[in-house]
Design an enzyme around this catalytic site. Sequence first.
Site, mmCIF file in Angstrom:
data_model
loop_
_atom_site.group_PDB
_atom_site.id
_atom_site.type_symbol
_atom_site.label_atom_id
_atom_site.label_comp_id
_atom_site.label_asym_id
_atom_site.label_seq_id
_atom_site.Cartn_x
_atom_site.Cartn_y
_atom_site.Cartn_z
ATOM 1 N N CYS A 22 27.999 -26.803 39.632
ATOM 2 C CA CYS A 22 29.235 -27.380 40.163
ATOM 3 C C CYS A 22 29.080 -27.721 41.640
ATOM 4 O O CYS A 22 28.141 -27.298 42.291
ATOM 5 C CB CYS A 22 30.425 -26.464 39.928
ATOM 6 S SG CYS A 22 30.183 -24.752 40.372
ATOM 7 N N LEU A 56 45.908 -12.421 53.548
ATOM 8 C CA LEU A 56 46.148 -13.866 53.568
ATOM 9 C C LEU A 56 46.158 -14.428 52.152
ATOM 10 O O LEU A 56 47.038 -15.213 51.789
ATOM 11 C CB LEU A 56 45.083 -14.572 54.417
ATOM 12 C CG LEU A 56 45.289 -16.081 54.588
ATOM 13 C CD1 LEU A 56 46.609 -16.392 55.276
ATOM 14 C CD2 LEU A 56 44.128 -16.696 55.377
ATOM 15 N N LYS A 57 45.189 -14.022 51.345
ATOM 16 C CA LYS A 57 45.126 -14.477 49.947
ATOM 17 C C LYS A 57 46.423 -14.144 49.219
ATOM 18 O O LYS A 57 47.010 -14.991 48.532
ATOM 19 C CB LYS A 57 43.940 -13.797 49.250
ATOM 20 C CG LYS A 57 43.927 -13.943 47.732
ATOM 21 C CD LYS A 57 43.003 -12.918 47.086
ATOM 22 C CE LYS A 57 43.091 -12.970 45.583
ATOM 23 N NZ LYS A 57 42.564 -14.207 44.995
ATOM 24 N N TRP A 86 24.503 -15.888 45.727
ATOM 25 C CA TRP A 86 25.850 -15.324 45.833
ATOM 26 C C TRP A 86 25.839 -13.811 46.018
ATOM 27 O O TRP A 86 26.855 -13.151 45.868
ATOM 28 C CB TRP A 86 26.679 -15.737 44.622
ATOM 29 C CG TRP A 86 26.944 -17.211 44.618
ATOM 30 C CD1 TRP A 86 26.532 -18.134 45.536
ATOM 31 C CD2 TRP A 86 27.676 -17.947 43.635
ATOM 32 N NE1 TRP A 86 26.957 -19.397 45.189
ATOM 33 C CE2 TRP A 86 27.654 -19.311 44.024
ATOM 34 C CE3 TRP A 86 28.332 -17.589 42.458
ATOM 35 C CZ2 TRP A 86 28.285 -20.311 43.278
ATOM 36 C CZ3 TRP A 86 28.959 -18.590 41.716
ATOM 37 C CH2 TRP A 86 28.938 -19.930 42.124
ATOM 38 N N GLY A 145 33.051 -21.058 30.268
ATOM 39 C CA GLY A 145 32.755 -19.632 30.102
ATOM 40 C C GLY A 145 33.934 -18.712 30.244
ATOM 41 O O GLY A 145 34.240 -17.952 29.335
ATOM 42 N N HIS A 187 40.253 -26.517 39.577
ATOM 43 C CA HIS A 187 40.739 -25.941 40.835
ATOM 44 C C HIS A 187 42.175 -26.359 41.117
ATOM 45 O O HIS A 187 42.796 -25.843 42.037
ATOM 46 C CB HIS A 187 39.833 -26.359 41.996
ATOM 47 C CG HIS A 187 38.422 -25.901 41.811
ATOM 48 N ND1 HIS A 187 37.424 -26.751 41.381
ATOM 49 C CD2 HIS A 187 37.850 -24.682 41.934
ATOM 50 C CE1 HIS A 187 36.302 -26.066 41.279
ATOM 51 N NE2 HIS A 187 36.529 -24.816 41.605
#
Length: 757
Positions: A646, A19-20, A564, A435, A697
Site C-alpha cells: 500500500c 490526542l487520538k 515497522w 485481511g 482510510h
Amino acid sequence: MTIRNHTLGFPRIGLNRELKKAQESYWAGNISQAELLAVGKELRARHWQQQANAGVELLPVGDFAWYDQVLGTSLLLGNIPPRHRNEDGRLDLDTLFRVARGRAPTGKPAAASEMTKWFNTNYHYIVPEFQQGQSFTLAWQQLLDEVDEALALGHNVKPVLLGPITYLWLGKVKGPEFDRLSLLDAILPVYQQVLSQLQQKGIEWVQIDEPALVLDLPIEWQNAYQVAYQALTGQVKLLLTTYFDGITHHLDIIKNLPVNGLHIDLCAGQDALQVIHQALPKDWVLSLGVINGRNVWKADLTTRYQQVVALKGKRPLWIGTSCSLLHSPIDLSAETKLDDEVKSWFAFAVQKCAEVALLAKALNAPEGEYDEQLAQYSAPIRQREHSSRVHNAKVAARLQAINAQDGERTSPYQQRAKVQRARFNFPLWPTTTIGSFPQTTEIRTVRLDFKKGRIDTTAYRTNISEHIKQAIDEQERLGLDVLVHGEAERNDMVEYFGEHFEGYVFTQNGWVQSYGSRCVKPPVIIGDISRPAPITVDWATYAQSLTDKPVKGMLTGPVTILCWSFPREDVSRETIAKQIALALRDEVDDLQKAGIGIIQIDEPALREGLPLRRDEWQAYLDWAVDAFKLSAAIADDETQIHTHMCYCEFNDIMEAIAALDADVITIETSRSDMELLEAFEHFDYPNEIGPGVYDIHSPNVPNVEWIVGLLRKAQSRIPAERLWVNPDCGLKTRGWSETRAALANMVEAAKYLRQNV
C-alpha cells in the site's frame, strides 16, 4: 562559544494517546470542537514543559499537528482542494479533517486527498494538490497562535516551518500537467509574511525544514533553493534543517544559501563532519543531529562526544536530535514491565531530550570533566554487546546455510497458475479482502481482558472463535470468493508476530503516530530472531473448517516486520530481514501442510524501506526481494501466494515487484484513481493483480458505478483474467455497517462485470 541544544520536534499524541482519543471522540460527535482544541492546547503545554524540564534550551513550536505537518502547511498557505472548501471560503478544523478523511462533523463529504509515506518512515502525510496558476494566502494562524502560547508560558521558542521547496516537492499536480515548481513565486510571499510576523513576536531563530535536500533532486529544483532563500532571508535567523540522510551531494548549493545555519542528521546520514565544517561559512551555526530521533536505543554518549568534540570552539555549534522525536515513543518511565536489563538499553523521547542536554553540557565543560558521567550513562549499551539475549548460535548457523535454491519456487508462475486454477476454479473478477475486519470495542476488550488476566485462555479462545465465525458468516453472506478469518486475535500486524518470535520485546506504552489518529506500538528487535512454534495455524484451520470457500492464511512479510519494528543497530537490516524470513518460511510450510491453500504475505513497507538516494536502491532491493522469496518459496505449486502493498509508487521498482514472484499482488490504487496501474501496464506485469477499488482510510461508502468505473480502467491495462477485486487495505479501522455496505457494492460490481464484459 557556548554550544546550544534543541530538538527538532516532539511527539504530539500524548503519553496516553490523549490526542487520538479526543480526535476520534470529536469525529464521532461525542465532544465539541472547543473540547478538542482544549486537549491540543494542554498537550502542547505539557510537551514543552517536559522538554524544558529535561534541559532542552530551544523548544520546537509548530511541530504539533491535528493530522500531519504537511497538511498543516497546506492550510497555512490556503492550499485547499475546492471540493473540501466551506461555501463561505473560510478555513476551519473541519476543513482540515475533510481533506484528510473525506468527511468531518460539518461540511459536505468529498473524496479524501491522497496519503503517502513521509520519506522512508512509517509516518504519513496528506499529499498537497496543486493546480496551474493557483494563488496562496496566509489562511491559517495555527503556527502563529502556538508561538504566542509558548511565549506566554515563558519558553525559549524556535518555530518549525516546512520549507517551500520540500512542500512543493511533496505535492502532486491535479488536473492538466504543469511544473509545480512554477508555483514557488506564488508561495514565497506567504512565507515572507509568516517570517515577518514571527520577527515581530521577537523570534530569533526559525527551523525551516528542507528534508528534500537529502534526495537526488533535478537541477531545476536544486537551483530553486537559491531563489527561495534569497526571498526569505533577512527577517529572522534561518536554521536550514535536513534529516533522514546526508547532504554532502548538495553541499555546493547549501553553502551559498543566504541562511544562518544548517542542521544535519549524523545518525542516518554518512556525511563527513569535517568536510561539512570546512565547506560552510564560519559564522553559520552547525547543528549536529547526534541523538537518533527514530529509534528507542540509548545513545552511547561517550562515542557521540568524541564524534563532535574536535569542532568545539571552531564555529557556533548546536547539539540536537537527528530528526523530530515524533518517530520515538514518549517516555520510558511509563514502562513498568520491561525487565531492568532491557530497559537500561532504551531511551524514549523524554530521555533523548535529556541526552541532548547532557551531551551539550559535557561539550560546554572543560575537556574530560564529564568523561565519567558519559561513560556511566553509556555503560548499558556497551554491556549489551555481550548479552546472551542478543546472540543465538542456531539462528546464525541457519543463516549461514541459506543457498540460492531456497529462494525459488518449484515451477514458474505460468505452470503454477494452471495448477492453482484447477484447484480453486475461481470466476472472473474473483473477490477478496486484504485481511482484517473491524476491530470492534468488544474485540479489543476481549484481548485486553486476556492480557490483563481478567479472563482465562478458554474464555479468550471461545470469544475470538465467535468473532472469527462472525467474519466468515458475513463474508459468505456477501458472496466473497476468497475469505479471511478477520484477524480478531491480532492487535497489530507486526506486533502480533513479534510476540511469537524470540528476539523481540514489547512496550506497554511505546506508541508512535502513523497518521491522523492512527498510532502504532512497534515491537523492538533486541536479538537474533527465531520462531519457537507455529503462530497462525490454529486460527487459520479453525476458520477454514467453517466454510467450503478458501480462507487465506495471513502473514506479515519480513521487510515489513523489519520496517515497522524498532530494529537493532548492531547488525545490518539485511541480516534481520533474513532471520525473519526463515521464521516465516516455517510458518508458510506449516500452513500449507494444515490444508491452507492460499497464503498472503503482506509487504506494504517494501518501498518505504528504500534508501532515499537512488544509487543505494539496488543493493536494498536485492536483499529485500531475497528475504520475501526465502519466506515464500517453500510453498508448493498448488499453494497460491498473495502479497499486499500500500501507499506505493511502483514505476521505479517494478522489476523488484515482479521478482517477488507472488502469484497475486493486491495494491492500493483507489485514492490515485488507478494511476498506479500504469506501472504494471508498461512493465507487462506477468502475474495476477488486485487493484484496490475503494479507500478504506475514509468512512465514505463507494457506489457500484464508481467501483465498476475503476475496474474498467483497470481492465484497460490488465487482462480481466488476471484481475482480482478487493479493497485498498485491511478493514480493521472501519465500522461494520460501512464495511458491509462497501463490500456488498464491491461484490455487486464484480458480478456486473462478469455479465457485461
